[in-house]
Design a protein around this motif. Structure first.
Motif, PDB file in Angstrom:
ATOM      1  N   LEU A 101       0.808  -1.231   0.000  1.00 27.81           N
ATOM      2  CA  LEU A 101       0.000   0.000   0.000  1.00 27.81           C
ATOM      3  C   LEU A 101       0.838   1.277   0.000  1.00 27.81           C
ATOM      4  O   LEU A 101       0.627   2.154  -0.841  1.00 27.81           O
ATOM      5  CB  LEU A 101      -0.963  -0.011   1.188  1.00 27.81           C
ATOM      6  CG  LEU A 101      -2.144  -0.978   1.074  1.00 27.81           C
ATOM      7  CD1 LEU A 101      -2.885  -1.069   2.399  1.00 27.81           C
ATOM      8  CD2 LEU A 101      -3.096  -0.534  -0.035  1.00 27.81           C
ATOM      9  N   PRO A 102       1.798   1.439   0.937  1.00 27.38           N
ATOM     10  CA  PRO A 102       2.577   2.687   0.897  1.00 27.38           C
ATOM     11  C   PRO A 102       3.504   2.782  -0.299  1.00 27.38           C
ATOM     12  O   PRO A 102       3.953   3.883  -0.652  1.00 27.38           O
ATOM     13  CB  PRO A 102       3.370   2.650   2.212  1.00 27.38           C
ATOM     14  CG  PRO A 102       3.444   1.221   2.579  1.00 27.38           C
ATOM     15  CD  PRO A 102       2.173   0.599   2.089  1.00 27.38           C
ATOM     16  N   SER A 105       1.452   3.495  -3.756  1.00 28.95           N
ATOM     17  CA  SER A 105       0.548   4.625  -3.561  1.00 28.95           C
ATOM     18  C   SER A 105       1.022   5.887  -4.269  1.00 28.95           C
ATOM     19  O   SER A 105       2.156   5.981  -4.757  1.00 28.95           O
ATOM     20  CB  SER A 105       0.401   4.909  -2.055  1.00 28.95           C
ATOM     21  OG  SER A 105       1.637   5.359  -1.548  1.00 28.95           O
ATOM     22  N   SER A 246      -6.547  -4.726   0.467  1.00 30.88           N
ATOM     23  CA  SER A 246      -5.238  -4.117   0.221  1.00 30.88           C
ATOM     24  C   SER A 246      -4.615  -4.649  -1.056  1.00 30.88           C
ATOM     25  O   SER A 246      -4.035  -3.894  -1.843  1.00 30.88           O
ATOM     26  CB  SER A 246      -4.308  -4.379   1.418  1.00 30.88           C
ATOM     27  OG  SER A 246      -4.829  -3.813   2.597  1.00 30.88           O
ATOM     28  N   CYS A 250      -3.575  -2.433  -4.302  1.00 30.92           N
ATOM     29  CA  CYS A 250      -2.206  -2.408  -4.823  1.00 30.92           C
ATOM     30  C   CYS A 250      -2.178  -2.760  -6.299  1.00 30.92           C
ATOM     31  O   CYS A 250      -1.510  -2.087  -7.103  1.00 30.92           O
ATOM     32  CB  CYS A 250      -1.334  -3.392  -4.041  1.00 30.92           C
ATOM     33  SG  CYS A 250      -0.975  -2.912  -2.353  1.00 30.92           S
ATOM     34  N   SER A 304       5.203   3.458  10.319  1.00 31.01           N
ATOM     35  CA  SER A 304       4.809   2.077  10.011  1.00 31.01           C
ATOM     36  C   SER A 304       5.897   1.089  10.412  1.00 31.01           C
ATOM     37  O   SER A 304       5.594  -0.058  10.762  1.00 31.01           O
ATOM     38  CB  SER A 304       4.505   1.942   8.518  1.00 31.01           C
ATOM     39  OG  SER A 304       3.432   2.785   8.153  1.00 31.01           O
ATOM     40  N   CYS A 390      -6.410   2.796  -3.316  1.00 30.78           N
ATOM     41  CA  CYS A 390      -5.127   2.578  -2.638  1.00 30.78           C
ATOM     42  C   CYS A 390      -4.932   3.598  -1.518  1.00 30.78           C
ATOM     43  O   CYS A 390      -4.475   3.251  -0.428  1.00 30.78           O
ATOM     44  CB  CYS A 390      -3.987   2.661  -3.645  1.00 30.78           C
ATOM     45  SG  CYS A 390      -2.387   2.183  -2.964  1.00 30.78           S
ATOM     46  N   GLN A 391      -5.281   4.849  -1.798  1.00 29.60           N
ATOM     47  CA  GLN A 391      -5.151   5.893  -0.780  1.00 29.60           C
ATOM     48  C   GLN A 391      -6.047   5.596   0.417  1.00 29.60           C
ATOM     49  O   GLN A 391      -5.662   5.822   1.574  1.00 29.60           O
ATOM     50  CB  GLN A 391      -5.525   7.248  -1.385  1.00 29.60           C
ATOM     51  CG  GLN A 391      -5.188   8.443  -0.516  1.00 29.60           C
ATOM     52  CD  GLN A 391      -3.786   8.968  -0.760  1.00 29.60           C
ATOM     53  OE1 GLN A 391      -2.959   8.276  -1.328  1.00 29.60           O
ATOM     54  NE2 GLN A 391      -3.517  10.183  -0.343  1.00 29.60           N
ATOM     55  N   LEU A 394      -4.523   2.599   2.318  1.00 27.09           N
ATOM     56  CA  LEU A 394      -3.276   3.061   2.935  1.00 27.09           C
ATOM     57  C   LEU A 394      -3.559   3.860   4.191  1.00 27.09           C
ATOM     58  O   LEU A 394      -2.956   3.632   5.250  1.00 27.09           O
ATOM     59  CB  LEU A 394      -2.493   3.908   1.929  1.00 27.09           C
ATOM     60  CG  LEU A 394      -1.262   4.656   2.473  1.00 27.09           C
ATOM     61  CD1 LEU A 394      -0.192   3.668   2.891  1.00 27.09           C
ATOM     62  CD2 LEU A 394      -0.719   5.633   1.428  1.00 27.09           C
ATOM     63  N   ASN A 395      -4.498   4.798   4.093  1.00 29.53           N
ATOM     64  CA  ASN A 395      -4.776   5.666   5.230  1.00 29.53           C
ATOM     65  C   ASN A 395      -5.417   4.902   6.381  1.00 29.53           C
ATOM     66  O   ASN A 395      -5.148   5.179   7.557  1.00 29.53           O
ATOM     67  CB  ASN A 395      -5.685   6.821   4.796  1.00 29.53           C
ATOM     68  CG  ASN A 395      -5.420   8.089   5.574  1.00 29.53           C
ATOM     69  OD1 ASN A 395      -4.439   8.185   6.311  1.00 29.53           O
ATOM     70  ND2 ASN A 395      -6.278   9.073   5.417  1.00 29.53           N
ATOM     71  N   GLN A 398      -2.495   2.217   7.799  1.00 25.04           N
ATOM     72  CA  GLN A 398      -1.287   2.804   8.362  1.00 25.04           C
ATOM     73  C   GLN A 398      -1.581   3.844   9.447  1.00 25.04           C
ATOM     74  O   GLN A 398      -0.737   4.062  10.322  1.00 25.04           O
ATOM     75  CB  GLN A 398      -0.465   3.481   7.255  1.00 25.04           C
ATOM     76  CG  GLN A 398      -0.249   2.642   6.021  1.00 25.04           C
ATOM     77  CD  GLN A 398       0.783   1.548   6.201  1.00 25.04           C
ATOM     78  OE1 GLN A 398       1.780   1.736   6.869  1.00 25.04           O
ATOM     79  NE2 GLN A 398       0.544   0.399   5.614  1.00 25.04           N
TER      80      GLN A 398
END
Length: 623
Positions: A101-102, A105, A246, A250, A304, A390-391, A394-395, A398
């Motif tokens: 994810l990060p 992203s 996730s 991705c 993370s 994805c954002q 991710l948010n 994380q």
């Protein structure tokens, strides 16, 4: 329970099972030391239901989290407990999705090009990012192993480092950063939502409304609110069940970025002018700029890295090698590819449009303004879906869930992961005024570089505590205020960790100040220290922390000991054999000792005596 043996032939194949499976209650009683008895007594007293007599107490009782017969206390709730073996369901693909994810992203796509403003050329930026990703993988594995081995999350690891009460200090740092990062990513997520809305309506594409000098504008606010509403949906999804979402996010984002890269490179007829740019810096300046790029990159995921055990606890220790391979794929391979694509896309935009866009929202807006055609609208729509998904994940994984986990440590009776996550979504997105972070590349780099400074000391303490000072962990000690507990330190606080953390953070603050106010005259040494704090802070905090234990030894008889019994049902028989634990099956479940089913240890002793003659319990191994 999970420690299951299907037949006597399984025991013959694994001799260790004979030593860890016990049906003898007296055997269990004999291996529990007097210190452990005292800890269990203190724990039971702490978790004992209090009599409600006043209106205020009745009101507070109603506010307690739903726990369905499980214990909650001032130190414990179900979300803080070590993960049961049956719930350790994450493997290669789950960790690939989480750490992908990060790295798949938009922040990863956008960050590389901002480094060109520091003076490095494209090839140097990519080289620095490869080195940075190798550091990230190494730091993560070192930090998260306690979660994989003992199935504990970040909050409990902070009790190990800072003490039962001192853990509030360590968790507060991550809590603050998680709130800030959540708002920052949520505002960016709103911009990605607007990509979708732009493809629906030409009027919305050109909608202006109000616009403030701080960066707040009407269109951004609309996307921001919609993004927060989508976050609210995932509040009701447990973090352990996010792996499939996730992975989808991705995959869709990667193919979206790849499509954008292919189109722009083909249209520009090459990688663009930035790809061939040269830098003119001297050797020393170039070296510290490389270090600064590495620092910024690590800082972006430092939070993370610190709480890597929050998700590594969902894995099984025997899967460590596969997990390590997934980290290499998700971090080294994916991040390097996506950052390179982002850099080349921005370079192509400079050749095509005269501006080196570093946000995909700017690129699609350029397409739509040039020609609001079905082709441009379709591309913008599908890219918006991919990037915003994805954002969103991710948010949530994380930051939002991290806040939920942290608040569960602060107020276990009143906050579980779901309640804490909801608070983050409702409050965190607004309180940090995230629109101010998007006013330019320099502001973007300043924000990115600051995060890691505050958590790097805590990361180094995890390494020192787990690999040097303790090596083995006792899980029952995490939930007691007994002075016999190994995480009690001095009145519940490990002042060694707090003092060294303050020293490590303070040394980087002058450089952070100079970065925020570049017009001020600065000290070159302090500035260069900040540029490479990912390297210099550990070089200071690790020796100081270990030296503090030499100068002020911690005298606790349980230091470095594992539990004699698998109280939390979180270890496999092989793990029990490794740590010298006993896995008990019978009428009296040792886990019930901590759950407060019995009132005091005398009652436990009586039950143990009366149960000694119980018939043998069948034990099976789960396939």
């Amino acid at each position: 329970m999970l420690s299951i043996i299907k037949s006597s032939s399984e025991v013959e194949k694994n001799v260790a099972l004979e030593t860890v499976m016990s049906k003898d209650i007296n055997h269990i009683k004999s291996i529990i030391s007097s210190d452990e008895k005292n800890i269990l007594k203190e724990t039971l007293e702490l978790e004992k239901e209090r009599e409600v007599t006043t209106s205020f107490q009745r009101f507070m009782k109603k506010l307690e989290i739903p726990h369905e017969g499980k214990v909650v206390s001032s130190l414990r709730n179900p979300d803080l407990e070590p993960i049961k073996y049956e719930d350790q369901t994450w493997g290669f693909w789950s960790m690939l999705g989480y750490w992908g994810l990060p790295n798949f992203s938009i922040p990863t796509f956008s960050t590389a090009i901002t480094f060109s403003s520091l003076g490095l050329n494209a090839k140097e930026i990519i080289g620095a990012l490869i080195i940075a990703n190798c550091f990230v993988i190494s730091m993560l594995i070192l930090s998260a192993n306690n979660g994989a081995d003992y199935h504990i999350g970040f909050g409990l690891s902070q009790r190990m480092t800072y003490g039962i009460k001192g853990s509030y200090f360590g968790v507060l740092i991550r809590l603050g950063i998680s709130f800030v990062t959540f708002g920052y990513l949520a505002w960016g997520g709103g911009a990605l939502i607007n990509m979708i809305l732009d493809s629906f309506s030409h009027n919305y594409l050109n909608y202006s409304g109000f616009e403030k000098s701080s960066g707040l504008d009407a269109k951004g606010l609309i996307g921001f609110v919609i993004f927060l509403i989508l976050c609210c949906v995932f509040v009701f999804v447990h973090p352990r069940k996010t792996a499939k979402y996730s992975l989808f996010a991705c995959g869709s984002t990667f193919f979206g970025i790849l499509g954008m890269f292919i189109y722009l490179r083909k249209t520009a007829g090459g990688p663009g002018v930035l790809w061939y740019a040269k830098d003119t810096m001297g050797t020393t300046d170039r070296a510290f700029t490389w270090l600064y790029v590495i620092t910024i990159w690590i800082s972006g995921v430092a939070n993370s890295i610190l709480n890597g055990n929050d998700y590594q606890r969902f894995t099984r220790s025997e899967d460590k090698f596969k997990i390590s391979i997934s980290l290499v794929a998700a971090i080294l391979v994916a991040a390097t590819l996506v950052a390179t694509f982002g850099l080349i896309c921005s370079s192509c935009c400079l050749s095509l449009y005269g501006q080196s866009y570093f946000m995909p929202t700017d690129i699609t807006e350029q397409w739509l303004n040039d020609n609001y055609s079905p082709k441009a609208r379709a591309a913008t729509f599908f890219l918006g879906i991919a990037f915003s998904s994805c954002q969103l994940m991710l948010n949530m994984t994380q930051n939002a869930y991290a806040v939920g986990m942290d608040l569960a440590l602060y107020a276990p009776r009143y906050f579980n992961v779901r309640r804490g996550t909801m608070l983050c979504v409702i409050v965190g997105g607004w309180a940090t005024c995230p629109w101010t972070f998007y006013t330019g590349a320099s502001k973007f780099l300043t924000v990115m570089s600051a995060f890691g400074l505050f958590v790097t000391p805590s990361i180094t303490f995890l390494w020192c505590d787990y690999y040097v000072i303790r090596k083995n962990l006792s899980l029952i000690d995490f939930f007691t205020k007994s002075p016999s507990g190994t995480y009690w330190y001095f009145h519940g606080i490990n002042f060694r960790a707090i003092i060294v953390a303050v020293i490590g953070i303070s040394l980087g603050l002058p450089g952070l100040y100079y970065t925020c106010y570049p017009e001020q005259a600065y000290n070159v040494g302090m500035m260069r220290f900040y540029y490479a704090y990912f390297l210099f802070v550990p070089m200071i905090t690790i020796p100081l922390y270990l030296l503090s234990y030499k100068l002020f030894p911690y005298k606790n008889e349980r230091l470095g000991l594992s539990d004699p019994v698998d109280y939390f049902d979180c270890f496999s028989p092989d793990e029990c054999a490794k740590y010298g634990m006993i896995k008990f099956e019978g009428k009296l479940d040792p886990y019930s000792i901590l759950d407060g089913i019995v009132d005091n240890y005398n009652t436990i002793d009586n039950n143990i005596e009366s149960s000694a003659g119980e018939e043998e319990v069948k034990v099976e191994i789960k396939e």
